[in-house]
Every structure is written in structure tokens, then in C-alpha cells.
Write an enzyme that holds these catalytic residues in place. Structure first.
Site, short mmCIF file in Angstrom:
data_model
loop_
_atom_site.label_atom_id
_atom_site.label_comp_id
_atom_site.label_asym_id
_atom_site.label_seq_id
_atom_site.Cartn_x
_atom_site.Cartn_y
_atom_site.Cartn_z
N MET A 125 -11.56 10.48 0.31
CA MET A 125 -11.33 11.81 0.89
C MET A 125 -10.43 12.63 -0.03
SD MET A 125 -10.56 10.77 4.86
CE MET A 125 -9.32 9.55 4.48
N GLY A 129 -6.27 18.08 -5.76
CA GLY A 129 -5.73 19.33 -5.20
C GLY A 129 -5.47 19.30 -3.71
N ILE A 157 -7.71 6.40 -4.69
CA ILE A 157 -8.70 5.70 -3.87
C ILE A 157 -8.48 4.18 -3.93
CG2 ILE A 157 -11.17 5.38 -3.38
CD1 ILE A 157 -9.91 8.28 -2.92
N GLU A 244 -7.79 3.98 11.80
CA GLU A 244 -7.11 3.85 10.51
C GLU A 244 -5.60 3.85 10.71
OE1 GLU A 244 -8.53 6.45 7.44
OE2 GLU A 244 -6.76 6.14 6.18
N ARG A 270 22.90 -18.44 3.08
CA ARG A 270 23.76 -17.84 2.04
C ARG A 270 25.21 -17.79 2.52
NH1 ARG A 270 23.83 -16.76 -3.40
NH2 ARG A 270 25.17 -14.98 -3.83
N ASN A 368 3.43 11.10 7.69
CA ASN A 368 4.11 11.09 9.00
C ASN A 368 4.40 12.50 9.51
OD1 ASN A 368 3.82 8.39 8.96
ND2 ASN A 368 6.00 7.88 9.02
C1 LIG Z 1 -1.32 3.95 -2.51
C2 LIG Z 1 -2.18 5.00 -1.91
C3 LIG Z 1 -3.46 4.67 -1.47
C4 LIG Z 1 -4.28 5.67 -0.94
N1 LIG Z 1 -5.57 5.36 -0.59
C5 LIG Z 1 -6.43 6.36 -0.26
C6 LIG Z 1 -7.83 6.10 -0.06
O1 LIG Z 1 -8.26 4.95 -0.12
N2 LIG Z 1 -8.64 7.14 0.22
C7 LIG Z 1 -8.19 8.41 0.31
O2 LIG Z 1 -8.99 9.31 0.54
N3 LIG Z 1 -6.88 8.70 0.13
C8 LIG Z 1 -6.00 7.71 -0.16
N4 LIG Z 1 -4.67 7.98 -0.37
C9 LIG Z 1 -4.23 9.37 -0.29
C10 LIG Z 1 -3.33 9.68 0.90
O3 LIG Z 1 -4.04 9.61 2.09
C11 LIG Z 1 -2.68 11.03 0.63
O4 LIG Z 1 -1.77 10.85 -0.43
C12 LIG Z 1 -1.98 11.62 1.85
O5 LIG Z 1 -2.92 11.97 2.83
C13 LIG Z 1 -1.14 12.85 1.48
O6 LIG Z 1 -1.88 13.76 0.74
P1 LIG Z 1 -1.26 14.35 -0.63
O7 LIG Z 1 -0.82 13.18 -1.45
O8 LIG Z 1 -2.23 15.28 -1.20
O9 LIG Z 1 0.05 15.11 -0.17
P2 LIG Z 1 0.13 16.64 0.31
O10 LIG Z 1 -0.92 16.90 1.32
O11 LIG Z 1 0.19 17.50 -0.88
O12 LIG Z 1 1.54 16.64 1.04
C14 LIG Z 1 2.78 16.75 0.32
C15 LIG Z 1 3.92 16.85 1.34
O13 LIG Z 1 3.72 18.02 2.16
C16 LIG Z 1 3.71 17.65 3.52
N5 LIG Z 1 2.80 18.50 4.27
C17 LIG Z 1 1.50 18.80 3.99
N6 LIG Z 1 1.00 19.60 4.93
C18 LIG Z 1 1.98 19.82 5.84
C19 LIG Z 1 2.11 20.57 7.06
N7 LIG Z 1 1.06 21.25 7.55
N8 LIG Z 1 3.29 20.56 7.71
C20 LIG Z 1 4.34 19.86 7.25
N9 LIG Z 1 4.31 19.15 6.10
C21 LIG Z 1 3.14 19.11 5.41
C22 LIG Z 1 3.23 16.20 3.53
O14 LIG Z 1 3.60 15.54 4.74
C23 LIG Z 1 3.94 15.66 2.31
O15 LIG Z 1 5.26 15.32 2.63
C24 LIG Z 1 -3.82 7.00 -0.84
C25 LIG Z 1 -2.52 7.31 -1.26
C26 LIG Z 1 -1.71 6.34 -1.80
C27 LIG Z 1 -0.34 6.71 -2.27
#
Ligand SMILES: Cc1cc2nc3c(=O)[nH]c(=O)nc-3n(C[C@H](O)[C@H](O)[C@H](O)COP(=O)(O)OP(=O)(O)OC[C@H]3O[C@@H](n4cnc5c(N)ncnc54)[C@H](O)[C@@H]3O)c2cc1C
Length: 381
Positions: A125, A129, A157, A244, A270, A368
Site C-alpha cells: 500500500m 510519497g 514492503i 491487521e 543479578r 498510533n
Molecule cells: C518496518 C516497516 C514495515 C512496513 N511494512 C509495510 C507493508 O508490508 N506494506 C505497506 O503497505 N506498508 C508497510 N509499512 C508502512 C507503514 O504502514 C507506514 O510507514 C505507516 O502507515 C506511516 O506512513 P508514512 O511512513 O508514510 O508516514 P506519514 O503518513 O508521512 O506520517 C508521518 C507522521 O505524521 C503523522 N500523521 C499523518 N497524518 C496525520 C493526521 N491526519 N493527523 C495526525 N498525524 C498524522 C503520522 O502519525 C506520523 O507520525 C511498513 C513500515 C515499516 C517501518
């Protein structure tokens, strides 16, 4: 508190799974962490031992078990601190898309391999970006006769390097006015021309997990690989995301319990200032606080798992469980690490890895912060 979630049969299965972890997972963990990936042979072994997709029906090679069987497997993986062998991602997150939304031909084609470990799956997903804002994804699938031509990049992913099948979210209607109804899901087979993988992404935890970028360049996928109706992808994602989140909560809870157990044992052994460190008031208070939080989490989660297994659709509660257990798990890991002193910082200790592994649980499966948005919406706010 005594758990009453499991029947005697479930407990027998738990015993089998626990022994399987000790013989088939624990001996390989150090090597998997060093190589940054679980052996493909381990997936086949898991399939042969009935550790994959316990909920898939007999018709497709499964045993037609319940969500409790999955819960047991997730818990036992967490108990041996195996955070990279993404069995639950495969069994309880990705395969359910095929099982639930696939037609008879799709299920017959893919499910038996998913059950026996020949086919490893991933769910794509997130894009460079966009993550939280799923409706803003940019990968596209354009219809061309009996095919769709897919272009785009996915990142972070899980199972990215090992996967044979990718359940992929793309835009079939890129019009921003149809942001939600423009998303469709496809199953992309990894040998499809135009599909490629990046290198393994280096992470702070989950050392044995092969997380990677995936690339789609004019990747022609048969229209028969679309899951459900065109444009129904967002709805399908929303329906499956409850499970999930629950899966993440189950893992977080079990990991917190295990690390607490190890820490209690360590503090009794310990010594400092002539006595076990468990005798210091600070140690006892910290462990008492952790134990209380762990018990509270367990009570909430077991009830929720029971309701989910009975088929209830619990959006608010699954989000609450994901939020609460992952925050709690991180806090418990941190407090426990402190009680290990310098050893807690050493990678050879479970507590050190549990601390790093716990961190991502607050981020993936919806951050979260996103959980709080969902919960507050469900509260009518
Ligand atoms: C180890 C790992 C494994 C993963 N595996 C998968 C996978 O198998 N498949 C897949 O599709 N994805 C996967 N992910 C992706 C993961 O689901 C995303 O990283 C996550 O959903 C957050 O998206 P982002 O990293 O783009 O952060 P962003 O969406 O850019 O968010 C950045 C910050 O802004 C905050 N934020 C965003 N929108 C809002 C809002 N409306 N209000 C308040 N705060 C907000 C977020 O909470 C976060 O703190 C994985 C990620 C990791 C690190």
C-alpha cells in the site's frame, strides 16, 4: 489472571506450535538476523507443519481453523522474539484478501501455495510519497484489453524480497474527486515482467525481516488478477485493516509478557550491593507497574480476540487495542531494558532487540495517531 480464551484443543495446538518454534525457529534466528532475511526453506517448513494460514478451508489445502489458531502462532513467535519471520503478515493480513475477496479461480490458483509455503505474500500500500493518507497513493493501473498496465513504486514492503505474490493497491481512477472509489487491488505475481525489487532496507529493528521497495514499470497484469470490483479497493482495505491492527496488538502484548518474564528472572539473579537487584524498591515498583499494565492489556485483548473470532466487526476496539498495547509494549520494553543495566544495551540480549522491535509497532498498520483519529470518529467526535 488465568486466561480462559483457549479450549483444551487450542492448548494442545499451542503446545505443538511452541515446540515447533523451539526446533524450527530458535536455532536459526541468529543467522537470519545476520543475513537480514529468513530462509525460504523456513517458509516451506512452516507450511508443512501447519503454521501457515490456519484459517484457510480444507478445500484449498488448509485446516479450516479459527482466528484463535492464528493468535496462538502470533503469540508463540513473539515469545521467542522472532519479529522478522512475517508469518502473521502472510496468514492473517495478506492471504485474507485473496480468501475473502478472490473469486473461485483465484482462490484455487493461489491459496494452496500460500498454505504450503510455496507462495510467500506481501501487501503493498505504502508509497514514498504517502503512507497514512492511503487515498493519495499514486501508483496506477490502466486497463488495456484483458490486461492492466501498472506503474508506480511501493516502499517499506514487508516480505518485499521473498514474496511471490503481492496484493497491490493502485489507482484505477486517478481523478482526485474519486480518491477513495478510484483504488483497486491486484494480485501481482513476482515473475511478471515489469515487476522488480529494490535492495533490503536497513532498519533499526526486525533484523531478520526483508523489508524492501517494489517497482512496477509497465507491468502487464491480467484483468483476472484484480481482486473484487474495480474501484472497490479502499473498501476492502478498510474491512481487513481491523484484523491487521489486532494482529499487531497480539504480537505487542505477547512480546511485553515475555520480556517482563525474562526481566523478573534476571533481576532475581543479578546482584548489586550484596543483594539481588529485585530486592531494591525501585526494581519492585517498576516491575509491579509493568505487570499491572501487561495484565490490563491481556484482559482487554483476550476479550477482543474472542469477539473478533466470533465474527464481530470492532473498528474502535481493534484500533484501541493497537494503540494501547503498542504504547504499553514500548514502555515495558524500555523499563525492562533499564533493569538489565548495560547488558540491556547489548544486542545479544532479547530485551535490547525487543525494545527496537517494539518501536515500529507504533508506526505500521496505521500509526498510533491514525488510531486516535479512528477511535475519536467512532466516538462520534
Ligand atoms: C518496518 C516497516 C514495515 C512496513 N511494512 C509495510 C507493508 O508490508 N506494506 C505497506 O503497505 N506498508 C508497510 N509499512 C508502512 C507503514 O504502514 C507506514 O510507514 C505507516 O502507515 C506511516 O506512513 P508514512 O511512513 O508514510 O508516514 P506519514 O503518513 O508521512 O506520517 C508521518 C507522521 O505524521 C503523522 N500523521 C499523518 N497524518 C496525520 C493526521 N491526519 N493527523 C495526525 N498525524 C498524522 C503520522 O502519525 C506520523 O507520525 C511498513 C513500515 C515499516 C517501518
Amino acid at each position: 489472571m488465568k486466561r480462559d480464551l483457549y479450549s483444551p484443543e487450542d492448548l494442545m495446538f499451542q503446545d505443538v506450535v511452541r515446540r515447533w518454534m523451539l526446533t524450527e525457529v530458535v536455532p536459526h534466528q541468529e543467522r537470519w538476523r545476520k543475513q537480514g532475511i529468513v530462509d525460504r526453506a523456513a517458509w516451506r517448513a512452516a507450511g508443512q507443519a501447519g503454521m501457515l494460514c490456519p484459517m484457510v478451508s480444507e478445500e484449498y489445502g488448509g485446516v479450516g481453523g479459527t482466528f484463535l489458531h492464528s493468535t496462538i502462532i502470533i503469540e508463540e513467535l513473539a515469545r521467542v522474539f522472532e519479529s522478522g519471520f512475517a508469518i502473521s503478515l502472510h496468514s492473517d493480513i495478506v492471504v485474507p484478501y485473496i480468501e475473502r475477496f478472490g473469486d473461485a479461480a483465484q482462490k484455487a490458483r493461489w491459496l494452496p501455495g500460500c498454505v504450503n509455503g510455496e507462495l510467500v505474500t506481501a501487501l503493498a500500500m505504502t508509497e514514498p510519497g504517502t503512507g497514512s493518507d492511503l487515498a493519495a497513493l499514486r501508483a496506477t493501473a490502466v486497463r488495456d484489453g484483458e490486461h492492466y498496465v501498472i506503474n508506480g513504486t511501493k516502499t517499506f514492503i514487508s516480505n518485499g524480497l521473498l514474496c511471490d505474490l503481492v496484493v497491490l493497491a493502485v489507482k484505477t481512477d486517478p481523478d482526485p474527486a474519486n480518491a477513495h472509489s478510484g483504488i483497486s487491488l491486484f494480485v501481482v505475481e513476482a515473475d511478471t515482467p515489469g515487476f522488480s525489487r529494490g535492495t533490503k532496507l536497513e532498519k533499526m529493528g526486525m533484523a531478520s525481516q526483508d523489508t524492501a521497495e517494489l517497482f512496477f514499470e509497465d507491468c502487464r497484469v491480467p484483468a483476472a488478477n484484480r481482486l473484487g470490483a474495480e474501484g472497490a479497493g479502499f473498501l476492502m482495505l478498510m474491512q481487513n485493516l481491523q484484523q491487521e491492527r489486532l494482529v499487531v496488538a497480539i504480537g505487542a502484548q505477547a512480546a511485553a509478557e515475555s520480556i517482563l518474564e525474562e526481566t523478573i528472572a534476571y533481576t532475581k539473579e543479578r546482584h548489586a550491593f550484596g543483594r539481588p537487584i529485585s530486592k531494591f524498591q525501585n526494581t519492585r515498583f517498576k516491575l509491579a507497574e509493568c505487570a499491572t499494565e501487561v495484565e490490563v492489556g491481556r484482559a482487554f485483548l483476550d476479550k477482543l480476540v474472542q469477539q473478533h473470532a466470533a465474527g464481530e466487526y470492532l473498528v474502535k476496539e481493534c484500533s484501541m487495542a493497537k494503540l494501547w498495547t503498542t504504547e504499553m509494549g514500548q514502555k515495558v520494553a524500555d523499563e525492562c531494558l533499564q533493569l538489565f543495566g548495560g547488558y540491556g544495551y547489548m544486542l545479544e540480549y532479547n530485551v535490547s532487540r525487543a525494545f527496537m522491535d517494539a518501536r515500529v509497532q507504533r508506526i505500521y498498520a496505521g500509526t498510533n495517531e491514525i488510531m486516535k483519529i479512528i477511535i475519536s470518529k467512532q466516538m462520534g467526535l
